[in-house]
Structure formats: C-alpha cells, structure tokens
Design an enzyme around this catalytic site. Sequence first.
Site, PDB file in Angstrom:
ATOM      1  N   ASP A 183       0.833  -1.201   0.000  1.00 11.94           N
ATOM      2  CA  ASP A 183       0.000   0.000   0.000  1.00 11.94           C
ATOM      3  C   ASP A 183       0.868   1.253   0.000  1.00 11.94           C
ATOM      4  O   ASP A 183       1.989   1.237   0.520  1.00 11.94           O
ATOM      5  CB  ASP A 183      -0.902  -0.016   1.246  1.00 11.94           C
ATOM      6  CG  ASP A 183      -2.056   0.962   1.133  1.00 11.94           C
ATOM      7  OD1 ASP A 183      -2.286   1.517   0.037  1.00 11.94           O
ATOM      8  OD2 ASP A 183      -2.738   1.186   2.154  1.00 11.94           O
TER       9      ASP A 183
ATOM     10  N   ASN B 152       1.349   3.332  -2.923  1.00 11.31           N
ATOM     11  CA  ASN B 152       1.900   3.749  -4.226  1.00 11.31           C
ATOM     12  C   ASN B 152       1.389   5.123  -4.640  1.00 11.31           C
ATOM     13  O   ASN B 152       2.128   5.945  -5.172  1.00 11.31           O
ATOM     14  CB  ASN B 152       1.503   2.748  -5.316  1.00 11.31           C
ATOM     15  CG  ASN B 152       2.122   1.381  -5.106  1.00 11.31           C
ATOM     16  OD1 ASN B 152       3.024   1.225  -4.300  1.00 11.31           O
ATOM     17  ND2 ASN B 152       1.635   0.400  -5.829  1.00 11.31           N
TER      18      ASN B 152
ATOM     19  N   ARG C 126       0.276   7.569  -2.708  1.00  9.72           N
ATOM     20  CA  ARG C 126       0.852   8.649  -1.892  1.00  9.72           C
ATOM     21  C   ARG C 126       2.308   8.913  -2.272  1.00  9.72           C
ATOM     22  O   ARG C 126       2.764  10.051  -2.294  1.00  9.72           O
ATOM     23  CB  ARG C 126       0.736   8.309  -0.395  1.00  9.72           C
ATOM     24  CG  ARG C 126      -0.623   8.689   0.177  1.00  9.72           C
ATOM     25  CD  ARG C 126      -0.906   7.979   1.468  1.00  9.72           C
ATOM     26  NE  ARG C 126      -1.261   6.587   1.203  1.00  9.72           N
ATOM     27  CZ  ARG C 126      -1.310   5.658   2.134  1.00  9.72           C
ATOM     28  NH1 ARG C 126      -0.978   5.943   3.382  1.00  9.72           N
ATOM     29  NH2 ARG C 126      -1.660   4.437   1.815  1.00  9.72           N
TER      30      ARG C 126
ATOM     31  N   HIS D 106       2.703   2.988  -8.949  1.00  8.64           N
ATOM     32  CA  HIS D 106       2.583   1.535  -9.115  1.00  8.64           C
ATOM     33  C   HIS D 106       3.809   0.985  -9.840  1.00  8.64           C
ATOM     34  O   HIS D 106       4.339  -0.061  -9.484  1.00  8.64           O
ATOM     35  CB  HIS D 106       1.318   1.184  -9.899  1.00  8.64           C
ATOM     36  CG  HIS D 106       0.058   1.646  -9.239  1.00  8.64           C
ATOM     37  ND1 HIS D 106      -0.198   1.426  -7.907  1.00  8.64           N
ATOM     38  CD2 HIS D 106      -1.025   2.323  -9.716  1.00  8.64           C
ATOM     39  CE1 HIS D 106      -1.383   1.942  -7.591  1.00  8.64           C
ATOM     40  NE2 HIS D 106      -1.897   2.499  -8.676  1.00  8.64           N
TER      41      HIS D 106
ATOM     42  N   SER E 272      -7.218  -5.492  -5.753  1.00 10.58           N
ATOM     43  CA  SER E 272      -8.401  -6.037  -5.077  1.00 10.58           C
ATOM     44  C   SER E 272      -9.634  -5.914  -5.975  1.00 10.58           C
ATOM     45  O   SER E 272      -9.632  -5.163  -6.945  1.00 10.58           O
ATOM     46  CB  SER E 272      -8.648  -5.285  -3.773  1.00 10.58           C
ATOM     47  OG  SER E 272      -9.091  -3.973  -4.063  1.00 10.58           O
TER      48      SER E 272
ATOM     49  N   GLU F  35     -12.203  -4.425  -5.123  1.00 12.28           N
ATOM     50  CA  GLU F  35     -12.647  -3.035  -4.957  1.00 12.28           C
ATOM     51  C   GLU F  35     -11.868  -2.098  -5.890  1.00 12.28           C
ATOM     52  O   GLU F  35     -12.357  -1.046  -6.286  1.00 12.28           O
ATOM     53  CB  GLU F  35     -12.461  -2.586  -3.507  1.00 12.28           C
ATOM     54  CG  GLU F  35     -13.371  -3.306  -2.496  1.00 12.28           C
ATOM     55  CD  GLU F  35     -12.997  -4.765  -2.221  1.00 12.28           C
ATOM     56  OE1 GLU F  35     -11.809  -5.120  -2.363  1.00 12.28           O
ATOM     57  OE2 GLU F  35     -13.909  -5.558  -1.893  1.00 12.28           O
TER      58      GLU F  35
ATOM     59  N   LEU G 148      10.415 -21.167  -4.088  1.00 15.04           N
ATOM     60  CA  LEU G 148       9.508 -20.204  -3.453  1.00 15.04           C
ATOM     61  C   LEU G 148       8.200 -20.209  -4.233  1.00 15.04           C
ATOM     62  O   LEU G 148       8.213 -20.182  -5.465  1.00 15.04           O
ATOM     63  CB  LEU G 148      10.117 -18.782  -3.505  1.00 15.04           C
ATOM     64  CG  LEU G 148       9.185 -17.646  -3.057  1.00 15.04           C
ATOM     65  CD1 LEU G 148       9.014 -17.643  -1.531  1.00 15.04           C
ATOM     66  CD2 LEU G 148       9.722 -16.279  -3.500  1.00 15.04           C
TER      67      LEU G 148
ATOM     68  N   ARG H 195       1.571  -4.983   6.344  1.00 12.76           N
ATOM     69  CA  ARG H 195       0.904  -3.954   5.541  1.00 12.76           C
ATOM     70  C   ARG H 195       1.778  -2.709   5.553  1.00 12.76           C
ATOM     71  O   ARG H 195       2.262  -2.298   6.607  1.00 12.76           O
ATOM     72  CB  ARG H 195      -0.480  -3.616   6.079  1.00 12.76           C
ATOM     73  CG  ARG H 195      -1.149  -2.550   5.195  1.00 12.76           C
ATOM     74  CD  ARG H 195      -2.607  -2.340   5.462  1.00 12.76           C
ATOM     75  NE  ARG H 195      -3.167  -1.479   4.419  1.00 12.76           N
ATOM     76  CZ  ARG H 195      -4.375  -1.577   3.921  1.00 12.76           C
ATOM     77  NH1 ARG H 195      -5.189  -2.493   4.364  1.00 12.76           N
ATOM     78  NH2 ARG H 195      -4.787  -0.745   2.977  1.00 12.76           N
TER      79      ARG H 195
ATOM     80  N   ARG I  99      -5.344  -1.875   8.478  1.00  8.49           N
ATOM     81  CA  ARG I  99      -6.558  -2.581   8.066  1.00  8.49           C
ATOM     82  C   ARG I  99      -6.172  -3.872   7.357  1.00  8.49           C
ATOM     83  O   ARG I  99      -5.082  -3.978   6.811  1.00  8.49           O
ATOM     84  CB  ARG I  99      -7.336  -1.735   7.039  1.00  8.49           C
ATOM     85  CG  ARG I  99      -8.010  -0.520   7.543  1.00  8.49           C
ATOM     86  CD  ARG I  99      -8.896   0.080   6.432  1.00  8.49           C
ATOM     87  NE  ARG I  99      -8.112   0.644   5.348  1.00  8.49           N
ATOM     88  CZ  ARG I  99      -7.599   1.866   5.352  1.00  8.49           C
ATOM     89  NH1 ARG I  99      -7.788   2.656   6.383  1.00  8.49           N
ATOM     90  NH2 ARG I  99      -6.898   2.306   4.321  1.00  8.49           N
TER      91      ARG I  99
HETATM   92  C1  FPP Z   1      -1.827   0.167  -3.369  1.00  2.00           C
HETATM   93  O1  FPP Z   1      -1.417   1.507  -3.425  1.00  2.00           O
HETATM   94  C2  FPP Z   1      -1.239  -0.608  -4.460  1.00  2.00           C
HETATM   95  C3  FPP Z   1      -1.933  -1.125  -5.518  1.00  2.00           C
HETATM   96  C4  FPP Z   1      -3.389  -0.962  -5.650  1.00  2.00           C
HETATM   97  C5  FPP Z   1      -1.257  -1.831  -6.619  1.00  2.00           C
HETATM   98  C6  FPP Z   1      -0.069  -2.666  -6.288  1.00  2.00           C
HETATM   99  C7  FPP Z   1       0.704  -2.901  -7.530  1.00  2.00           C
HETATM  100  C8  FPP Z   1       2.049  -2.953  -7.627  1.00  2.00           C
HETATM  101  C9  FPP Z   1       2.942  -2.912  -6.462  1.00  2.00           C
HETATM  102  C10 FPP Z   1       2.741  -3.018  -8.951  1.00  2.00           C
HETATM  103  C11 FPP Z   1       2.423  -4.181  -9.782  1.00  2.00           C
HETATM  104  C12 FPP Z   1       3.016  -5.410  -9.270  1.00  2.00           C
HETATM  105  C13 FPP Z   1       2.751  -6.603  -9.801  1.00  2.00           C
HETATM  106  C14 FPP Z   1       3.329  -7.823  -9.212  1.00  2.00           C
HETATM  107  C15 FPP Z   1       1.883  -6.733 -10.971  1.00  2.00           C
HETATM  108  P1  FPP Z   1      -2.530   2.654  -3.493  1.00  2.00           P
HETATM  109  O2  FPP Z   1      -2.701   3.027  -4.920  1.00  2.00           O
HETATM  110  O3  FPP Z   1      -3.757   2.221  -2.800  1.00  2.00           O
HETATM  111  O4  FPP Z   1      -1.779   3.805  -2.702  1.00  2.00           O
HETATM  112  P2  FPP Z   1      -2.449   4.991  -1.863  1.00  2.00           P
HETATM  113  O5  FPP Z   1      -3.196   4.360  -0.724  1.00  2.00           O
HETATM  114  O6  FPP Z   1      -1.256   5.772  -1.404  1.00  2.00           O
HETATM  115  O7  FPP Z   1      -3.326   5.747  -2.807  1.00  2.00           O
END
Ligand code: FPP
Length: 247
Positions: free
Chosen positions: A25, A27, A29, A42, A70, A72, A136, A193, A199
């Site tokens: 979580d 990305n 921010r 991301h 997710s 959502e 793994l 997390r 959460r």
């Molecule tokens: C949550 O950050 C992150 C995601 C919804 C996407 C996670 C994806 C990656 C790490 C890259 C892709 C990796 C693979 C393996 C395909 P957020 O956008 O909810 O951040 P925020 O809460 O700061 O807005």
Amino acid sequence: MKAPEMLARIRENGAIPRHVAIIMDGNGRWARERNLPRPLGHRSGMKSVREVVEGAIEVGIEVLSLFAFSQENWQRPVTEIQALMSLLEEYIAREADELAAQGVRVRVLGDLARLTPPAAAAAAQLMERTAHNDRLVLNLFISYGSRAEIVRAAQQLAEEVRAGRMAASDIDEDAIAERLFTAGVPDPDLLIRTSGEQRISNFMLWQVAYAELYMSPVLWPNFRRQELYAAILDFQNRDRRFGRVTA
Ligand code: FPP
C-alpha cells in the site's frame, strides 16, 4: 543495521516464517509526494516486488503472497485500471526469465476472468512455465476479494451436498480451506501492511486467523529487503500462542 547483518541475525534466531503475506500500500501517496501521476507510483512499486521476492528467497521463506489488485480496485478510474493491467503484463514480461531461473513458482490468484485478455494470457503462461518450481511459491493476488473467495467455497460445498457427494455435517474447516485459492498452502505466519494503514482490507480473512501482524510506515515503493528483514526480526520476537498458554 545493514541487510547482510540482518539476514545473519534472522538465521541465528532460526524461526523462519513459512508464509509471509504483504498488503502493498502507498503507491498513490508516493506518487503524490513527487507530483507524479498515480500509475508511476505503481510502476515504482514493481522494484519493491523484485526486492521482496529476492529477500524471501534469501531468508528461505516458502510462500510469499502479495496483494496486487483487489476486487474493490475495479472501481478506480479506468486509466489507473488500464495502467495496472499493463503493469502486470510488463512485470511478467520483464521478470519471467528471472523468476523461472530462481526457481519461483508463480500463481496468480483471484477472479481472473475479469483481467484484460493479454494480462490473463500472460498470467496463465507464467503459471504454466513455473509450475514445476519449488524454491519459493509467489502468490500474486489480482482481482481478489477474500469474502468472495469464501462465498465461492460455500457455493462449491452446497453443490456437493446437493449432488449427494457429501453431507452437510461433513463440512469442517479443512473442507472450506481446500476450496480456497490457497488450498494446500500453509496459512500466513506473518502479514505485513505498508504505508501506515492498519486494516486487513478483505485480504485472506480466513487464512490470516493466527498470523502475526506487522504494520510498516514505509510506502510500498520505498520498501526494500531491509524492511522485509525488519518485519521478520520483529516476528521472531513474538510469542505465538494460537489461543493457548505459553509452555
Ligand atoms: C496500493 O497503493 C497498491 C496497488 C493498488 C497496486 C499494487 C501494484 C504494484 C505494487 C505493482 C504491480 C506489481 C505486480 C506484481 C503486478 P494505493 O494506490 O492504494 O496507494 P495509496 O493508498 O497511497 O493511494
């Protein structure tokens, strides 16, 4: 502490978690802090994925589960969804050789019917290519929601009872666990997390029943193997009782 020293301590302590799960979580921010569009957050998070995969192999973790997208998340703006789908394709294209060479078995878990056809095809191909690996297991949860996973298991069980293949009284915890995406995989020992949120967000609700929780303030794109090691060192200091009293 530097990474090699942390790794040595982890090995000294000895209790290695078999299964580590991570809610990646922060990305968005991370990108906002830099005045960049969210998809660049991301993209930057992909490097952290590589770091934790390598770190997990070094530590000797058996299963690493990453929550990448997710159910959502389908409600996010179309541009962000498209960016995440192409990042998945790009991740697979860029990392497939390395993952295969490292002996990683990749499993993409979730409602894969909703993925874009190229992303679904890339995922299927990578799963097949790495199916025989055993160093793994890397579970990538994509288009995943834990309640939906449990509902699906309940529907399968109801169908088996209706067809007369089992009695309702035969339904036990194992019967449910065997119908989850994680069938045959030990439950997570440690759930991490990132980004300071506290959460579970509908991630592996059934499976994390006895997992130790570790909340890291670090935003996912800044998460390096040292952060993973710090979580494991913290885990090694926990007193896991599974509802019992200590010996
Ligand atoms: C949550 O950050 C992150 C995601 C919804 C996407 C996670 C994806 C990656 C790490 C890259 C892709 C990796 C693979 C393996 C395909 P957020 O956008 O909810 O951040 P925020 O809460 O700061 O807005």
